[in-house]
Design a protein around this motif. Structure first.
Motif, PDB file in Angstrom:
ATOM      1  N   PRO A  16      -2.131  12.170   6.338  1.00 58.24           N
ATOM      2  CA  PRO A  16      -1.411  11.023   6.915  1.00 58.24           C
ATOM      3  C   PRO A  16      -1.968   9.684   6.436  1.00 58.24           C
ATOM      4  N   GLU A  17      -1.080   8.761   6.167  1.00 54.91           N
ATOM      5  CA  GLU A  17      -1.430   7.386   5.855  1.00 54.91           C
ATOM      6  C   GLU A  17      -0.538   6.460   6.654  1.00 54.91           C
ATOM      7  N   VAL A  18      -1.075   5.308   7.057  1.00 57.73           N
ATOM      8  CA  VAL A  18      -0.308   4.341   7.836  1.00 57.73           C
ATOM      9  C   VAL A  18      -0.332   3.013   7.092  1.00 57.73           C
ATOM     10  N   GLU A  19       0.845   2.542   6.737  1.00 59.05           N
ATOM     11  CA  GLU A  19       0.949   1.320   5.949  1.00 59.05           C
ATOM     12  C   GLU A  19       0.354   0.133   6.698  1.00 59.05           C
ATOM     13  N   ASN A  20      -0.514  -0.615   6.010  1.00 62.20           N
ATOM     14  CA  ASN A  20      -1.148  -1.830   6.536  1.00 62.20           C
ATOM     15  C   ASN A  20      -2.061  -1.573   7.735  1.00 62.20           C
ATOM     16  N   VAL A  21      -2.474  -0.322   7.914  1.00 63.41           N
ATOM     17  CA  VAL A  21      -3.391   0.033   8.996  1.00 63.41           C
ATOM     18  C   VAL A  21      -4.535   0.845   8.409  1.00 63.41           C
ATOM     19  N   VAL A  22      -5.765   0.541   8.860  1.00 62.93           N
ATOM     20  CA  VAL A  22      -6.921   1.282   8.384  1.00 62.93           C
ATOM     21  C   VAL A  22      -7.056   2.577   9.174  1.00 62.93           C
ATOM     22  N   VAL A  23      -6.977   3.699   8.482  1.00 68.29           N
ATOM     23  CA  VAL A  23      -7.224   5.001   9.096  1.00 68.29           C
ATOM     24  C   VAL A  23      -8.705   5.308   8.939  1.00 68.29           C
ATOM     25  N   THR A  24      -9.430   5.344  10.055  1.00 64.07           N
ATOM     26  CA  THR A  24     -10.886   5.498   9.979  1.00 64.07           C
ATOM     27  C   THR A  24     -11.322   6.949   9.906  1.00 64.07           C
ATOM     28  N   SER A  25     -10.491   7.856  10.455  1.00 66.29           N
ATOM     29  CA  SER A  25     -10.850   9.270  10.344  1.00 66.29           C
ATOM     30  C   SER A  25      -9.622  10.135  10.564  1.00 66.29           C
TER      31      SER A  25
END
Length: 572
Positions: A12-21
């Motif tokens: 999963p990736e979220v545009e313009n959001v930092v995925v920390t884990s």
């Protein structure tokens, strides 16, 4: 948390959001995503699920806007009176939702343990009644979906903790209940269950991890011995089976030591506070939870909302053991334990009330002395004004069954309304409703008369109540509406005197006011020698008895009628 068949194969990736884990478990149908949302605007964010560089599919995720000053919301406190009701048994405001195609158990009002059709709309329809009674806060037993085959009306075996049971209404109707209460300057407490879910919960049917619940493997019964949580001599086995054993076979015990479970419960609780604009939680079976994990859960909620309030069900029969569970307890500190729980339920006062008003042979340790002795132990509690005090609830014997005459009811309500702490009353007792727990839980959870169109007696309306129902209601309403403005009762100090010949006297007082409470628990009149109370009476020459509005001369002796209480506002 995202769920879908074999979803763990995607990144999963979220545009313009930092995925920390990203956490994946042994069940490939789950992925847990941690995102840094600090500074993000409310709105819709797409989560892209990728295989390599290719986006296979996307799902929209909404960050909702938080209400202004939400963090500083004020919870319930000792200025409130809590009205506990069971929604299925209170009033049926919408007969169209009595049964639901997606849920197994259908309405059957002829079965004591079945669903009777009460709902959220029924509560909303009768808020004027609750307000007129003088209650300021509603605690409803759980409203989230419970898809058990039978007995699902109590709703403690939840099958979806983000969804109001459709037989009660919708999430939006729950929001509306909160709004309607707040319009009246009233409050809403959610009955929250951290210890267990129901077997029909969709996550239980497809566990994210084997240790999402406690397994032995599979089911094992709790020993119900909550004392093992603090017993320095307890065996590890007994300690484990108290916390980790299942409450009943249909309620799998959640493992809050699993950080994913704990995070899920914390976030779900915060979501409901924000979504429904809640004023408090009552936490079911609090002392059956993993004691370290439930402290983390409680602290997380209270750190987020410092003025919120949470009362835990700690059903014990010893003040030291109950005080152990209240925030900043010196007793808990002996074992380096702090639950961070602001309020506990005063079950020892409940126990005393169930006995003293029918004691035929008062003695050194039997009779009104039991009430006195309960307050002797107030030194054990970090905050006595934040104890929940009650004569009954949805799990106990009805007080009008124990004491079937109004004289004893009045004594009990006078005590509950003027003691330190937060009074809680149970729906229907204010009109004299009875119920025998010996006949089963259904009998102590009877339908409120008038909550269904076919009911011949509508006790919601004064003109349609019987004379007996009005006698109960009128007394209760006058008492509780007086209490609303009696700040000395909310936060004043208590001075009590040893009961003499079954007459119990105590004072609630501060620098501005003083109230004298006299309870004559005798079948005969008694004459009170007032000079015994001069340390509290020396400023005052008269008083006004709240319920009768009778002026009381304090310069002479006080004659107390049999089985009568006086609540006297003292005057100089």
């Amino acid at each position: 948390m995202v769920y879908g068949e074999e979803i763990a194969q995607y990144t999963p990736e979220v545009e313009n959001v930092v995925v920390t884990s990203i956490t994946k478990t042994e069940n490939p149908n789950y992925v847990f995503i941690t995102m840094d949302t600090k500074g993000l605007d409310p709105g819709i964010y797409n989560i892209d699920f990728k295989k390599g560089k290719r986006t296979v599919f996307s799902r929209a995720y909404e960050l909702k806007k938080r209400a202004p000053n939400s963090k500083l919301r004020k919870g319930f406190d000792a200025s409130d009176v809590i009205y506990l009701l069971m929604p299925d048994r209170f009033a049926n405001g919408n007969p169209n939702n009595d049964s639901h195609s997606e849920l197994t158990e259908k309405v059957n009002r002829d079965f004591e343990g079945g669903r009777h059709g009460g709902d959220i709309q029924g509560i909303i329809d009768h808020l004027d009644y609750v307000e007129a009674l003088g209650a300021t806060t509603i605690w409803s037993t759980p409203l989230c979906e419970d898809n058990d085959n039978q007995y699902s009306y109590h709703t403690y075996a939840q099958s979806d903790v983000y969804r109001i049971d459709p037989r009660y209404g919708t999430n939006e109707e729950y929001q509306m209940l909160s709004k309607e209460l707040h319009k009246r300057n009233m409050k809403l407490i959610m009955d929250y269950v951290t210890n267990h879910w129901g077997l029909e919960h969709w996550m239980i049917k497809d566990l994210p991890t084997y240790d999402w619940i406690h397994q032995f493997p599979g089911y094992a019964q709790t020993n119900y011995r909550m004392t093992t949580q603090m017993d320095p001599n307890a065996s590890q086995r007994d300690y484990k089976y108290c916390m980790d054993g299942w409450f009943v076979k249909t309620m799998p015990d959640l493992n809050q030591q699993n950080p994913l479970v704990l995070k899920y419960l914390i976030q779900n609780a915060i979501w409901w506070i924000e979504f429904a604009n809640l004023d408090g939680f009552r936490v079911d079976t609090y002392s059956y939870n993993d004691k370290d994990a439930i402290a983390l859960w409680t602290k997380a909620i209270m750190d987020e909302y410092p003025n919120f309030n949470i009362v835990g069900e700690v059903w014990m029969h010893d003040q030291a053991q109950m005080a152990y569970w209240q925030k900043d307890s010196k007793i808990g500190a002996i074992q380096n334990y702090n639950s961070y729980l602001p309020s506990v339920m005063d079950f020892t006062l409940h126990d005393a009330i169930g006995q003293v008003f029918k004691e035929e042979n008062p003695s050194w340790n039997k009779g009104m002395i039991q009430v006195y002795e309960n307050y002797v132990n107030d030194f054990l509690y970090p905050e006595v004004n934040n104890l929940l005090i009650f004569a009954e609830n949805h799990d106990t014997e009805r007080i009008n069954h124990i004491y079937p005459n109004i004289e004893d009811y009045k004594l009990i309500m006078s005590l509950i309304a003027t003691s330190r702490g937060i009074p809680q009353i149970y729906y229907g007792s204010e009109i004299g409703m009875q119920g025998d727990k010996g006949k089963g839980d259904g009998d102590i959870r009877r339908d409120f008369p008038g909550g269904w169109p076919s009911d011949q007696n509508n006790a919601f309306k004064a003109m349609e109540r019987t004379d007996k129902q009005n006698a109960y209601f009128d007394f209760t309403a006058k008492l509780l509406n007086w209490r609303k403005k009696a700040k000395v009762i909310h936060s004043g100090k208590t001075t009590q005197y040893l009961p003499d010949d079954e007459v119990y006297v105590y004072f609630r007082h501060n620098d501005q006011a003083s109230v004298m409470v006299v309870i004559n628990n005798n079948q005969s009149d008694k004459v009170l020698q007032l000079d015994r109370f001069k340390e509290n009476l020396y400023h005052f020459s008269k008083g006004m008895e709240v319920m009768t509005e009778m002026e009381i001369d304090l310069s002479t002796n006080l004659k107390m009628p049999a089985k009568t209480s006086y609540i006297i506002e003292l005057k100089k």
